[in-house]
Design a protein around this motif. Structure first.
Motif, PDB file in Angstrom:
ATOM      1  N   ILE A 688       3.930  31.194  24.874  1.00 35.66           N
ATOM      2  CA  ILE A 688       3.703  30.170  25.900  1.00 35.66           C
ATOM      3  C   ILE A 688       2.293  29.613  25.780  1.00 35.66           C
ATOM      4  N   LEU A 689       1.324  30.518  25.613  1.00 34.36           N
ATOM      5  CA  LEU A 689      -0.078  30.100  25.517  1.00 34.36           C
ATOM      6  C   LEU A 689      -0.299  29.164  24.334  1.00 34.36           C
ATOM      7  N   THR A 690       0.189  29.543  23.152  1.00 35.38           N
ATOM      8  CA  THR A 690      -0.069  28.721  21.967  1.00 35.38           C
ATOM      9  C   THR A 690       0.661  27.379  22.036  1.00 35.38           C
ATOM     10  N   ALA A 691       1.885  27.368  22.581  1.00 30.82           N
ATOM     11  CA  ALA A 691       2.597  26.087  22.734  1.00 30.82           C
ATOM     12  C   ALA A 691       1.845  25.166  23.681  1.00 30.82           C
ATOM     13  N   PHE A 692       1.290  25.744  24.756  1.00 36.21           N
ATOM     14  CA  PHE A 692       0.536  24.954  25.735  1.00 36.21           C
ATOM     15  C   PHE A 692      -0.761  24.434  25.128  1.00 36.21           C
ATOM     16  N   LEU A 693      -1.494  25.295  24.416  1.00 39.16           N
ATOM     17  CA  LEU A 693      -2.767  24.863  23.832  1.00 39.16           C
ATOM     18  C   LEU A 693      -2.547  23.807  22.759  1.00 39.16           C
ATOM     19  N   ASN A 694      -1.421  23.853  22.079  1.00 41.75           N
ATOM     20  CA  ASN A 694      -1.086  22.797  21.136  1.00 41.75           C
ATOM     21  C   ASN A 694      -0.944  21.454  21.851  1.00 41.75           C
ATOM     22  N   LEU A 695      -0.253  21.462  23.007  1.00 39.98           N
ATOM     23  CA  LEU A 695      -0.101  20.222  23.784  1.00 39.98           C
ATOM     24  C   LEU A 695      -1.434  19.741  24.351  1.00 39.98           C
ATOM     25  N   ILE A 696      -2.328  20.684  24.656  1.00 44.83           N
ATOM     26  CA  ILE A 696      -3.647  20.333  25.185  1.00 44.83           C
ATOM     27  C   ILE A 696      -4.477  19.624  24.116  1.00 44.83           C
ATOM     28  N   GLY A 697      -4.276  20.015  22.832  1.00 43.71           N
ATOM     29  CA  GLY A 697      -5.033  19.384  21.756  1.00 43.71           C
ATOM     30  C   GLY A 697      -5.822  20.354  20.905  1.00 43.71           C
ATOM     31  N   PHE A 698      -5.577  21.665  21.047  1.00 44.70           N
ATOM     32  CA  PHE A 698      -6.229  22.663  20.205  1.00 44.70           C
ATOM     33  C   PHE A 698      -5.711  22.560  18.769  1.00 44.70           C
ATOM     34  N   ASP A 699      -6.600  22.843  17.800  1.00 44.12           N
ATOM     35  CA  ASP A 699      -6.154  23.171  16.449  1.00 44.12           C
ATOM     36  C   ASP A 699      -5.775  24.646  16.451  1.00 44.12           C
ATOM     37  N   ILE A 700      -4.598  24.981  15.918  1.00 39.94           N
ATOM     38  CA  ILE A 700      -4.118  26.367  15.944  1.00 39.94           C
ATOM     39  C   ILE A 700      -3.629  26.740  14.553  1.00 39.94           C
ATOM     40  N   VAL A 701      -4.141  27.869  14.043  1.00 37.56           N
ATOM     41  CA  VAL A 701      -3.653  28.393  12.764  1.00 37.56           C
ATOM     42  C   VAL A 701      -3.335  29.874  12.937  1.00 37.56           C
ATOM     43  N   PHE A 702      -2.120  30.256  12.560  1.00 35.36           N
ATOM     44  CA  PHE A 702      -1.712  31.656  12.495  1.00 35.36           C
ATOM     45  C   PHE A 702      -1.904  32.144  11.058  1.00 35.36           C
ATOM     46  N   PHE A 703      -2.619  33.229  10.889  1.00 35.30           N
ATOM     47  CA  PHE A 703      -2.736  33.855   9.575  1.00 35.30           C
ATOM     48  C   PHE A 703      -1.850  35.096   9.567  1.00 35.30           C
ATOM     49  N   VAL A 704      -0.824  35.071   8.734  1.00 36.44           N
ATOM     50  CA  VAL A 704       0.164  36.147   8.676  1.00 36.44           C
ATOM     51  C   VAL A 704       0.269  36.614   7.223  1.00 36.44           C
ATOM     52  N   PRO A 705      -0.579  37.572   6.806  1.00 36.31           N
ATOM     53  CA  PRO A 705      -0.537  38.006   5.400  1.00 36.31           C
ATOM     54  C   PRO A 705       0.797  38.645   5.010  1.00 36.31           C
ATOM     55  N   THR A 706       1.551  39.167   6.015  1.00 38.49           N
ATOM     56  CA  THR A 706       2.841  39.803   5.706  1.00 38.49           C
ATOM     57  C   THR A 706       3.931  38.793   5.408  1.00 38.49           C
ATOM     58  N   GLY A 707       3.761  37.563   5.872  1.00 37.96           N
ATOM     59  CA  GLY A 707       4.808  36.554   5.710  1.00 37.96           C
ATOM     60  C   GLY A 707       5.978  36.744   6.656  1.00 37.96           C
ATOM     61  N   TYR A 708       5.892  37.765   7.546  1.00 40.77           N
ATOM     62  CA  TYR A 708       6.998  38.028   8.473  1.00 40.77           C
ATOM     63  C   TYR A 708       7.140  36.888   9.498  1.00 40.77           C
TER      64      TYR A 708
END
Length: 758
Positions: A688-708
């Motif tokens: 919920i937080l990340t979806a909301f911050l995306n709408l607010i205008g944040f740049d968001i990057v998830f780093f997932v080394p596992t690829g899961y």
């Protein structure tokens, strides 16, 4: 027979025979349209409908029954002789007098004689004669006994006339009948039958255009019927009417100040003003002038209502107070809703309100694309607002009192414009103030008088007391003008210039993230400002794997993205589902019928964002509503997840709230880096937080080394751009990113800082 003459103007058609210049009749073809012609056709149709004949399409040929009856009564004899024709007419159409019969006989004989001279056989003349006799009996019997009378009968014909039809209509015209022919396709067909225009004249007046698409007698008839139906909506009319602006001097505020007693003294009218003032005559004195106006109105004991920026929409309780039903017809809807207007203290004022309501709703109904449902909703809004403001404007009203409704800021939508048009037809002065020339008022009304000034002033509240009177210095206004010149359509932006923004998700290569990450938003592709709203290009991405399997450059690449305004999440989840949230208990009352109850939220004792700037609060609530409307998180609208969304967004961590508060939409945007090296799926709350911050205008990057798929579980859509950059790595521990040097690290030290977890 009567003479064909030319008209001087269209009104000649309605002059009685004994008042015409000679014993004359008129026969005109109309091949084009104008407003004047439209009004003439309406009037002529009404007369022809009552005292003449209207022909829509061809005159039908006599059928077998018609011919059989004619044969039974008249036989099938025929002689090309005036006496025979006269005797036949006396028997077939006995209501004609001798004078009429003489004229019709002569006219029929002349027409048949013209046919004979043109080479027609005896049998053809007989067929034409019988056709004329049948048409006279079945189509024109109602006017043949009135031919040549003082009130001349009328024929209205539409379409492409045939040869025999033209001959018979000419016979009737010569015998004492006015004729109008409507030719929607022009004159070419007619001129094949009458090349020299001997039988009729073509109407030629200034401003003629082709007939409107779909125009016909039926549309004229429907319009007249509609007006008749509308007229029944008014009931008993008021005895006094508005005299709006006819008395004013065009000086804006001075006209509003004008004493009611000196505006006019005709007891048939109340004298009101309907004015919009755009801009300010003098920036330095504008606010003070408004304050003085208010003081004068109060001293004159005028009833005054002042509304700033927006007319508050009717509440559910106000709407529920309007009696209404389900409507299938416009007139039914208007009639029944108008019955809600009650003012028992003064029946005359009630009639004025009733008439004004019907007037403005009918005007609104005439707008293109207006459907019954939408019109009903507008009318209900109008009644709600009338009931709301009636006590303030009309308590103990009596003539010649005139209240005053002042709207600071101008109409934002059709509903507000409709209300002010309505008030302008009541005993009310309506003053619309639009000092900021960059904000347009959408009201259009033929009664409205406008005053325009060149100076623009950003003021959004009417000064009702001394504490609200603010007068800017010359330097202050000069600075505001320079501000406008510098920051309007120049690519330069002042601090916090905009209060609203929409996001545009950028699709990028992985390598572009680093390039775009620390750029100001205005330099990114697709950045724009439209109507006071900023379109923000943002990054929302998932980076899977480790490039070339090398850990040191991997962590360095993450460190390189950490700015002063970046939130880094290294532990999953960031927000635990079991974390205390004081807003959970109230989320149900904050959401009703698919809409956030903003007033309840902002007035609640637990509301945490009241200290933020007002535009930021509205911006956050807008994005919360958008998150719910778009159903970005699974379960919204299905299992009550929307209440979890509301509770979570109204309980953001303080550090994130501060990032949002200082976010300037034209500069660098805040960032979120979320590192998930484990097999844990991020929580619903984190989604919920990340979806909301995306709408607010944040740049968001998830780093997932596992690829899961550790972050997609709760998202309804594919919100992120995924980049597969290399080898998957497992069980990594996130190092202390602060201690990582951005300079090249020696290979021998790699294991010390970038080791695998146990």
């Amino acid at each position: 027979m009567l003479e064909h003459k030319k008209i001087r103007n269209l009104s000649d058609y309605f002059v009685e025979l004994n008042k015409r210049q000679s014993k004359e009749v008129y026969f005109y073809r109309i091949n084009g349209y104008s407003e004047e012609i439209g009004e003439f056709i309406r009037k002529y149709y009404d007369v022809a409908r009552r005292t003449g004949v209207v022909i829509e399409g061809k005159i039908p040929n006599p059928d077998e029954k018609n011919l059989a009856y004619y044969s039974e009564i008249m036989g099938m004899d025929f002689r090309m002789d005036p006496d025979f024709i006269a005797a036949s007419l006396k028997k077939w159409l006995p209501r004609m007098n001798d004078f009429q019969r003489q004229n019709v006989t002569a006219s029929i004989y002349d027409s048949l004689d013209t046919m004979r001279k043109g080479g027609k056989t005896e049998n053809m003349l007989k067929n034409a004669y019988i056709k004329f006799m049948c048409w006279l009996y079945y189509k024109f019997e109602r006017i043949v006994n009135r031919l040549g009378e003082n009130n001349i009968p009328k024929i209205l014909y539409e379409g492409d006339v045939g040869n025999y039809e033209l001959m018979l209509i000419s016979i009737l015209s010569n015998a004492g009948c006015d004729v109008v022919m409507l030719q929607y396709h022009g004159d070419q067909g007619y001129l094949k039958l009458d090349p020299m225009s001997l039988r009729s004249d073509e109407l030629q007046i200034n401003g003629m255009q082709p007939f409107p698409q779909g125009y016909c007698i039926k549309t004229v008839r429907d319009e007249i019927q509609k007006e008749a139906n509308n007229e029944r909506l008014y009931g008993k009319r008021p005895s006094v009417h508005n005299c709006t602006n006819a008395w004013i001097k065009g000086k804006g505020l001075c006209d509003i100040r004008e004493s009611i007693a000196v505006r006019g003294n005709d007891p048939r009218f109340f004298y009101n003003c309907f004015c919009r003032i755009n801009g300010a005559e003098d920036k330095l004195t504008y606010t003070n002038e408004l304050f003085q106006l208010y003081q004068e109105l109060k001293n004159a004991k005028r009833k005054v209502v002042i509304v700033n920026e927006e007319i508050p929409k009717p509440t559910p309780e106000e709407i529920a107070g309007v009696r209404r039903g389900n409507y299938t017809r416009q007139d039914q809807m208007i009639f029944e809703l108008a019955c809600n207007i009650k003012y028992t203290a003064n029946v005359e004022l009630q009639r004025i309100m009733h008439k004004a309501f019907v007037d403005v709703v009918l005007v609104e109904a005439g707008e293109d694309g207006e459907n019954l449902n939408r019109l009903t909703n507008k009318a209900i809004y109008l009644l709600c607002w009338l009931k709301r403001y009636m006590p303030q404007l009309f308590s103990n009203w009596k003539l010649p009192e005139v209240g005053c409704f002042i709207y600071m800021g101008g109409c934002k939508n059709e509903n507000e414009a409709m209300l002010l048009s309505f008030f302008a037809r009541l005993p009310v002065d309506v003053l619309i103030l639009c000092p900021n020339l960059n904000v347009e008022c959408c009201l259009k009304d033929k009664l409205l008088y406008e005053v325009n000034y060149q100076e623009s002033l950003n003021i959004n509240r009417f000064p009702e007391d001394n504490s609200q009177v603010k007068i800017g210095t010359v330097a202050y206004h000069a600075e505001r003008e320079l501000d406008t010149l510098m920051y309007q359509d120049t690519g330069l932006y002042r601090n916090q210039q905009y209060g609203k923004a929409n996001i545009i998700s950028l699709q990028t290569m992985y390598e572009e993230i680093k390039i775009l990450w620390n750029q100001e938003l205005k330099y990114r592709p697709s950045f724009s400002t439209v109507d006071g709203v900023v379109n923000i290009p943002v990054i929302f991405a998932k980076v899977s794997g480790v490039k070339d399997g090398l850990l040191e450059p991997y962590w360095v690449s993450i460190k390189e993205l950490i700015t002063d305004d970046t939130l880094v999440i290294k532990s999953v989840p960031y927000i635990e589902a079991t974390a205390p949230n004081p807003m959970k208990a109230f989320s149900a009352e904050f959401f009703k019928n698919g809409r956030l109850q903003r007033n309840k939220i902002k007035s609640h004792s637990k509301y945490p964002y009241g200290i933020l700037r007002e535009e930021i609060q509205e911006f956050m609530l807008d994005k919360l509503q958008s998150l719910i409307d778009q159903k970005l998180v699974k379960g919204i609208g299905e299992n009550g997840t929307e209440y979890t969304v509301i509770a979570q967004i109204l309980n953001l961590p303080k550090e994130i709230v501060r990032m949002i508060q200082r976010f300037d939409f034209t500069k660098k945007n805040p960032k979120l880096i979320y590192i998930n090296t484990s097999e844990k799926v991020i929580s619903l709350e984190d989604s919920i937080l990340t979806a909301f911050l995306n709408l607010i205008g944040f740049d968001i990057v998830f780093f997932v080394p596992t690829g899961y798929q550790s972050i997609e579980k709760y998202f309804n859509k594919n919100l992120m751009e995924e980049h597969q950059i290399g080898e998957y790595k497992y069980d990594l521990q996130v190092p202390d990113l602060k201690s990582i040097s951005l300079k090249s690290t020696r290979p021998g030290r790699r294991n010390k800082f970038f080791k695998r977890g146990n």
